[in-house]
Structure formats: structure tokens, C-alpha cells
Design a protein around this motif. Structure first.
Motif: not given
Length: 458
Positions: A73, A75, A78, A162-165
Motif C-alpha cells: 500500500a 506509494p 507502487r 495493485t493500482d487504483e483500479v
């Protein structure tokens, strides 16, 4: 051999030794039980340690899951900046030394960032934990392995990033350093010579404590050895088998947590000789104490037997002296307590009847021939049931004796008489007396005196 075994002292000593045999047998029986119990206790202790190691592994996997969920989670993980990501993971790894490495793998298997810089382009697409994390979209545990980046034995775990979607863009992973098992073994206080080993599903050594630097066990295959085959077949349990050094070991083993394809096994091996050492020492101490007791008892038995022998020999001598007292006093009633009723006289006087009656008759014949006579005992020797007497006959011959007419002179004769004692009474007798000769040394002009052959009466 018969005479040796017939010795009262020897028989007494043998009796004492035989009486100690049950104690020795009980001691051996108890020692065997203590050894078996020591083996059972050692295997149970090893089993507890193996189970505890497996439980700690479960705990570490739970902690790893939480760590990876948190990292996925962030940044920095990610964001796609390899430098920032690697710096973050390196800092975190320095604070959590349980992990050999922390990193992020792109979907094509290439390493995106790593706490430990890889030696070059490294692809991890074939790793089970990576594939399963992508397939299940969840926490995945891989194989026990030797890391391509670290070169250390590790258990790797992965979690999808995972990304935002919600699309999986990478997998964050943690390489759990199995070195913690070495620390676990060091803190467990294992008996001297004990070994903690972790092997993977192929029998390859991942952890070995202790692991001497000059002959490292890491990466060595033990496939095909009896104990490893037992571990791979049973998964959990205990066994006794020879180790690589030829010594006999007591093993306890347990399956470590991991994926189905990533099974590994921890075993704790305790040298059998170390496990049974307390029982062996107890047996040795007990045997020493029994030996001391046996020595004391044997010494006491020897002394006691000697005293008993001396007492019996003295009692036998006393019987013979009482016999000669009867010849000196003429009193035959005490002979009832001295001579057996079936006494056998091997050299009787002429006309002497057998048995006790005959001995009393011999006393009367002697007193009739020598009213003032006596049989002086000059020496008594006793051995076993025999008493040998060296005697001297002295007295005035007033009547015929063994065919010799009365000389009316003081006569003397020397002889040796032997008696056998049985049941507290004289049972047999043999007599050899020399010829009667005048005590003043003057011999009349007559044929030589014949030897007195009959003896119990002189």
C-alpha cells in the motif's frame, strides 16, 4: 576340585557371591529401564523443539503477511521509482534482520527494486511464490530455496501490488532468512553434540546448526540417507538412526509451514550417547557402590568364614581332647557326647567291638593295662573334618596290652592318630603307635617289643 569346593570358606564365599547376583540383575534391569526412559525423554524433548520451531515459523509467516500487505500500500512501492523503493526497503530490512531481502517483482518477473542489490539482471518469474501471488491475488508462500540475489537459504513470500483500479502491477516479496533457526537452536540449549537441520522436499540442506565454516552443510544433498528418507516419507515423528559421522542419533522432525510445493522439514538430532549419559553415570555409580558393598561383604565373609572355620576346628580339637581325657580318667560316660554311636575304628584293639561301645571297651582295656597311664597330647592339627594328634603313651604296665605281657615297669610309646568328625562327634579313627619301651631307657634281654598297632586305646 572337590576338595576346593569342599572348603567351608570357599562355600561361604560362593554363597555370598550368589546372594549378590539378584542385586546385580536388578541393577542391570533398572539401568536398562533408565536408558530406555532417557532415550524416550530425549526424543520427546527434541520433538517439542521441532514443533516449537514449526510454530515459530507459522508466527513469522503471519508477521510476513502483515508486512507485505502494508508494503503493497506504500506509494514508494507502487510509485515506480526503483531508487526510492530500494532505499525504503533497504532501511526497513536493516531494522528487521529476520529478512534476507525485500523486493518488488514486475509482472514479467524482472526485479523492479530490491533491498539487496541483485548481482545483475535477475528474473524471478519461475518462483512459486510469485506465480501464486499473481494467480490467487493474495498472500503466497513459495519454496524453501537458496536465493538468487542473496545466496542464502530463505523461504520467500509474495503479495500482489495493485493500482487504483485493482489491477495487479507487481508483486512485493520478502525472503525470510532461515538463519533465525540457528539462533533458535543456540537459544534452545540443546545437549552437547546436538544438530538442528532443515532440509527441503528434495533432501537438500537449507539450515544446519552448528555449521562449521570450513565444511558448510548448506546446499548439500542428503537424499537417500535413511533418516532423510524417513523424514520425507513421514513428515513428522521420531527415529533413531546413524548420522553422517557414524554416531547413533535420536531424531525428532516436523514439517515447516509453507506451500504444498514448498515443503521443508526441521529435525533435531541428539547423540544417543549424550542422551543416555546420565543413565550410564547412574549405572556406573550404582555398580561402583555395589562393588564396594560386595567387597566389604566378601571381606566380612572371608573373615567370618575364617572365624567359623577356626571355631569348628577348635571344636573338633576339643572333641579329641575329651576323648583322651576319658583314657586318662577312665570315665566313659562323657564319650556319649564325644563319639558317634556308629563310630568306625580302623585299628581296633584285639577283641574290641564296633561303635561307641567298642570305644568305651578300649578305654577299659587301656586303664586295666596302665592304671596310672595317660595319653599325653603333644600336638593337635585340624583341617577340614580331620584332626591329627601326635600323642605319647606313658604309664606303668600292670596288665597285658595288645599281646604284650605286663612288664611292671614305666613304659612309653609315641604315635600319630587321626580322627574324622561329623555331626559334632568323632565318626572314624585311625591309629599308628610305636613300640612300648621302658621310660628309663633300660631294655631287658628279650626280643624287640612289637609295635602297638591298635590305637584308640593306645
Amino acid at each position: 576340585m572337590t576338595s576346593w569346593l569342599g572348603s567351608l570358606r570357599v562355600r561361604f564365599m560362593l554363597l555370598v557371591l550368589v546372594s549378590l547376583l539378584p542385586a546385580l540383575g536388578l541393577l542391570v534391569y533398572v539401568a536398562d529401564g533408565q536408558r530406555d526412559q532417557a532415550v524416550e525423554d530425549a526424543q520427546e524433548d527434541a520433538r517439542r523443539l521441532a514443533v516449537l520451531a514449526a510454530a515459530d515459523q507459522e508466527r513469522l509467516l503471519d508477521s510476513t503477511r502483515q508486512l507485505l500487505v502494508a508494503l503493497a500500500a506504500l506509494p514508494e512501492v507502487r510509485g515506480g521509482d526503483p531508487g526510492v523503493c530500494s532505499a525504503l526497503l533497504a532501511t526497513l530490512r536493516s531494522e528487521v534482520p529476520l529478512y534476507a531481502n525485500l523486493g518488488v517483482i514486475e509482472l514479467d518477473g524482472d526485479i523492479a527494486c530490491s533491498a539487496v542489490p541483485p548481482p545483475g539482471p535477475t528474473n524471478l518469474a519461475d518462483r512459486i511464490y510469485f506465480q501464486r501471488a499473481v494467480e490467487t491475488r493474495d498472500f503466497a508462500v513459495g519454496e524453501y530455496q537458496i536465493g538468487r540475489v542473496t545466496g542464502l537459504p530463505t523461504l520467500n513470500c509474495g503479495y500482489p501490488v495493485t493500482d487504483e483500479v485493482g489491477q495487479i502491477v507487481a508483486v512485493v516479496y520478502a525472503a525470510l532468512d532461515l538463519i533465525w533457526l540457528n539462533e533458535f537452536a543456540a537459544e534452545a540449549g540443546l545437549p552437547e553434540g546436538s544438530v538442528l537441520t532443515v532440509v527441503d522436499r528434495t533432501g537438500t540442506v537449507l539450515v544446519h546448526h552448528p555449521d562449521p565454516a570450513e565444511a558448510s552443510w548448506i546446499g548439500r544433498s542428503l537424499a537417500g540417507t535413511p533418516v532423510v528418507e524417513t523424514i520425507l516419507t513421514q513428515g513428522a515423528g521420531t527415529a533413531e538412526a546413524p548420522g553422517e559421522d557414524g554416531r547413533s542419533y535420536l531424531y525428532a522432525f516436523e514439517r515447516l509451514a509453507g506451500g504444498a510445493a514448498g515443503s521443508a522439514y526441521v529435525s533435531v538430532a541428539i547423540p544417543r550417547e549424550v542422551a543416555v549419559a546420565p543413565a550410564e553415570r547412574a549405572f556406573s555409580d550404582s555398580l561402583t557402590r555395589l562393588g564396594l558393598v560386595a567387597t566389604l561383604v566378601l571381606v566380612a565373609a572371608w573373615v567370618g568364614a575364617d572365624l567359623l572355620v577356626r571355631r569348628d576346628l577348635d571344636a573338633n580339637k576339643a572333641l579329641v581332647r575329651r576323648l583322651y581325657d576319658a583314657f586318662e580318667t577312665g570315665g566313659v560316660d562323657p564319650l556319649d557326647e564325644v563319639v558317634a554311636s556308629d563310630f568306625v575304628d580302623h585299628d581296633p584293639l584285639p577283641g574290641q567291638t564296633p561303635g561307641l561301645v567298642g570305644m568305651k571297651q578300649a578305654v577299659g582295656m587301656f586303664r586295666a593295662a596302665f592304671p596310672d597311664g595317660r595319653l599325653a597330647v603333644e600336638e593337635l592339627i585340624a583341617e577340614g573334618d580331620k584332626v591329627v594328634a601326635r600323642v605319647r603313651l606313658q604309664g606303668t604296665q600292670a596288665g597285658a596290652f595288645t599281646g604284650a605281657d605286663p612288664s611292671r615297669r614305666a613304659m612309653t610309646a609315641e604315635g600319630v592318630e587321626t580322627y574324622r568328625v561329623a555331626g559334632g562327634k568323632i565318626a572314624e579313627g585311625w591309629s599308628r603307635l610305636g613300640p612300648l619301651v621302658p621310660m628309663d631307657g633300660v631294655t631287658e634281654s628279650e626280643p624287640d617289643a612289637e609295635p602297638v598297632r591298635q590305637g584308640q586305646g593306645g
